[in-house]
Design an enzyme around this catalytic site. Sequence first.
Site, PDB file in Angstrom:
ATOM      1  CB  ALA A 161      -2.006  10.995  -1.491  1.00  0.00           C
ATOM      2  CE1 TYR A 162       2.925   4.099  -0.535  1.00  0.00           C
ATOM      3  CE2 TYR A 162       1.185   2.574  -1.158  1.00  0.00           C
ATOM      4  CZ  TYR A 162       2.516   2.818  -0.844  1.00  0.00           C
ATOM      5  OH  TYR A 162       3.416   1.780  -0.862  1.00  0.00           O
ATOM      6  CB  ALA A 163      -3.403   4.424  -4.732  1.00  0.00           C
TER       7      ALA A 163
END
Length: 255
Positions: A161-163
């Site tokens: 999700a962050y990437a």
Amino acid sequence: MTQETPAGAVLEFEPWAGRFSERVVLVTGAAGGLGAQAVQRLHSEGAIVIATDIRSPDTGHAALSLELDVADPEAWAQAAQRIRDAYGRLDGALFCHGIQGPEHTIQDVPIAGWKKTLEINLDGCFYGLQMVVPLMRQENYGRIVMLSSIAGREGNENMSAYAVSKAGLITLAKTVAKETARYGITINCIAPSMFNTRLLEDLSAERNAALLARVPMQRVGEPQEFSALALWLLSPEASYMTGQVLDLSGGRNTA
């Protein structure tokens, strides 16, 4: 800047007096981490700083502090109106908000965590651009810097999700940079690796160790190193750079 420092030591940087004299600059995520240090240095260089966070930040260096939920487009619209009413223009915007998101393999990523991470990290900048670009277009001048991540360029396992949210910022910047270049507006991203902020506390000790092992300088970055680059990109000097991503990673390996 000091002339002599031990190997691996973090340099201290002197403010450039007057570089942002009377420039109006918005900073999101200003209550801590990279944003707070950027607010401090902008103030020391003469900027009129508008500091925002989910709760109105008390930085001691802002001309105006606002509560701003970046995932709420209406909150952005209200912030833009406050800026118009107070200053009539906006010269720069530094989007420093963001969350780490869930740390899981893809099959175990909670849907709510996925959505929240993209809403804050990516949608929050999309809404911000919709609000700040018109303010800058009316003056035919603007500098926008968005906080991406080395993870947005390479990916990090167990951090999908962050990437993905940070990769989206890179494409968003490149796209909007092409739309706004004719109006004297530049939009760039900074892609840090590990930095000495609270976000490191959200990762497991094993994850922190694995990420640090990929940094040839063998240390995390410091907020003043981020603000040194961010402020140059926010300055009039960065006049011919737009749609770019600048790694700030201590030489991190790509493998």
